[in-house]
Motif scaffolding. Structure first.
Motif, PDB file in Angstrom:
ATOM      1  N   MET A  97      22.905 106.203  -2.329  1.00  0.00           N
ATOM      2  CA  MET A  97      24.280 106.660  -2.102  1.00  0.00           C
ATOM      3  C   MET A  97      25.105 105.410  -1.816  1.00  0.00           C
ATOM      4  O   MET A  97      24.695 104.561  -1.028  1.00  0.00           O
ATOM      5  CB  MET A  97      24.350 107.620  -0.917  1.00  0.00           C
ATOM      6  N   HIS A  98      26.254 105.306  -2.464  1.00  0.00           N
ATOM      7  CA  HIS A  98      27.176 104.189  -2.245  1.00  0.00           C
ATOM      8  C   HIS A  98      28.479 104.731  -1.669  1.00  0.00           C
ATOM      9  O   HIS A  98      28.873 105.855  -1.957  1.00  0.00           O
ATOM     10  CB  HIS A  98      27.508 103.480  -3.565  1.00  0.00           C
ATOM     11  N   MET A  99      29.138 103.910  -0.873  1.00  0.00           N
ATOM     12  CA  MET A  99      30.480 104.237  -0.382  1.00  0.00           C
ATOM     13  C   MET A  99      31.211 102.934  -0.117  1.00  0.00           C
ATOM     14  O   MET A  99      30.593 101.881   0.012  1.00  0.00           O
ATOM     15  CB  MET A  99      30.419 105.071   0.897  1.00  0.00           C
ATOM     16  N   THR A 100      32.530 103.021  -0.056  1.00  0.00           N
ATOM     17  CA  THR A 100      33.318 101.862   0.351  1.00  0.00           C
ATOM     18  C   THR A 100      34.105 102.240   1.591  1.00  0.00           C
ATOM     19  O   THR A 100      34.610 103.363   1.706  1.00  0.00           O
ATOM     20  CB  THR A 100      34.274 101.387  -0.766  1.00  0.00           C
ATOM     21  N   VAL A 101      34.171 101.289   2.524  1.00  0.00           N
ATOM     22  CA  VAL A 101      34.855 101.491   3.800  1.00  0.00           C
ATOM     23  C   VAL A 101      35.764 100.288   4.034  1.00  0.00           C
ATOM     24  O   VAL A 101      35.377  99.154   3.725  1.00  0.00           O
ATOM     25  CB  VAL A 101      33.832 101.615   4.962  1.00  0.00           C
ATOM     26  N   ILE A 102      36.944 100.532   4.558  1.00  0.00           N
ATOM     27  CA  ILE A 102      37.839  99.420   4.900  1.00  0.00           C
ATOM     28  C   ILE A 102      37.111  98.532   5.911  1.00  0.00           C
ATOM     29  O   ILE A 102      36.653  99.005   6.957  1.00  0.00           O
ATOM     30  CB  ILE A 102      39.183  99.933   5.452  1.00  0.00           C
ATOM     31  N   SER A 103      36.966  97.254   5.576  1.00  0.00           N
ATOM     32  CA  SER A 103      36.077  96.366   6.323  1.00  0.00           C
ATOM     33  C   SER A 103      36.473  96.162   7.786  1.00  0.00           C
ATOM     34  O   SER A 103      35.614  95.827   8.604  1.00  0.00           O
ATOM     35  CB  SER A 103      35.955  95.012   5.619  1.00  0.00           C
ATOM     36  N   VAL A 104      37.733  96.376   8.137  1.00  0.00           N
ATOM     37  CA  VAL A 104      38.139  96.203   9.540  1.00  0.00           C
ATOM     38  C   VAL A 104      37.780  97.424  10.392  1.00  0.00           C
ATOM     39  O   VAL A 104      37.941  97.393  11.610  1.00  0.00           O
ATOM     40  CB  VAL A 104      39.648  95.891   9.687  1.00  0.00           C
ATOM     41  N   ARG A 105      37.269  98.479   9.785  1.00  0.00           N
ATOM     42  CA  ARG A 105      36.895  99.697  10.513  1.00  0.00           C
ATOM     43  C   ARG A 105      35.482  99.571  11.096  1.00  0.00           C
ATOM     44  O   ARG A 105      34.561 100.298  10.737  1.00  0.00           O
ATOM     45  CB  ARG A 105      36.979 100.912   9.584  1.00  0.00           C
ATOM     46  N   GLU A 106      35.309  98.634  12.015  1.00  0.00           N
ATOM     47  CA  GLU A 106      33.985  98.331  12.568  1.00  0.00           C
ATOM     48  C   GLU A 106      33.320  99.552  13.203  1.00  0.00           C
ATOM     49  O   GLU A 106      32.111  99.747  13.065  1.00  0.00           O
ATOM     50  CB  GLU A 106      34.079  97.192  13.588  1.00  0.00           C
ATOM     51  N   ASP A 107      34.103 100.385  13.901  1.00  0.00           N
ATOM     52  CA  ASP A 107      33.522 101.570  14.552  1.00  0.00           C
ATOM     53  C   ASP A 107      32.974 102.548  13.521  1.00  0.00           C
ATOM     54  O   ASP A 107      31.882 103.105  13.685  1.00  0.00           O
ATOM     55  CB  ASP A 107      34.558 102.259  15.450  1.00  0.00           C
TER      56      ASP A 107
END
Length: 179
Positions: A125-135
């Motif tokens: 499974m792949h996803m992308t997350v905004i990198s500054v969203r550390e939590d």
């Protein structure tokens, strides 16, 4: 945060769910309503998170499913699954702010992984997350996703994805091996 509700029932979204899904996704990520939960992006992005056309495109695509979760007849969560060859892409994940923190997100994610494995036989499974969203990234890491360090640019100037409040936004690819 949220209170545990009855176990959710899952189904694929239909055309008639579009307005409710847009409202759910917007409530989880944008504006004051999103601040009731912990997944808000209100401080880094304003404007819209999605629109009816974007949601309908996922529902209509033969390679995608928009999985919905309902509790007591109310739409409380959703996620997009898209078949991309050897892996599935996980996106458009939203849990109602009033339901966050009660374990619903974990249940939805486990169901999404099961559906992707059983439907398409994928192994990742792949996803992308905004990198500054550390939590948020830490939450996904606790669910078995790993950071790859592979970044893609945020679509600055395309208000369909929101109006950035800072200039350092990018997406990081997270990957999980599915058993």
């Amino acid at each position: 945060m949220g209170t545990a509700a009855t176990a959710p029932t899952f189904r694929d979204a239909t055309d008639t769910d579009v307005d409710a899904l847009v409202a759910l996704i917007e409530s989880a990520y944008r504006g004051d309503s999103s601040r009731a939960g912990w997944t808000t992006e209100a401080d880094i992005l304003q404007g819209q998170r999605t629109d009816p056309e974007g949601v309908l495109a996922v529902i209509k695509s033969p390679e995608s499913r928009l999985l919905t979760a309902e509790c007591d007849g109310r739409l409380v969560a959703c996620c997009q699954l898209e078949h991309r060859g050897e892996h599935a892409y996980f996106g458009m994940f939203a849990v109602s702010p009033t339901q966050q923190g009660a374990g619903l997100g974990k249940v939805v994610m486990a169901q999404a992984e099961r559906v992707a494995r059983e439907t398409w036989g994928v192994t990742e499974m792949h996803m992308t997350v905004i990198s500054v969203r550390e939590d948020l990234i830490a939450w996904y890491q606790r669910r078995g996703y790993r950071r790859t360090g592979r970044m893609t640019p945020f679509p600055y100037g395309d208000e369909r994805f929101g109006i950035p409040q800072r200039d350092d936004l990018q997406f990081e690819l997270l990957v999980k091996q599915l058993a």
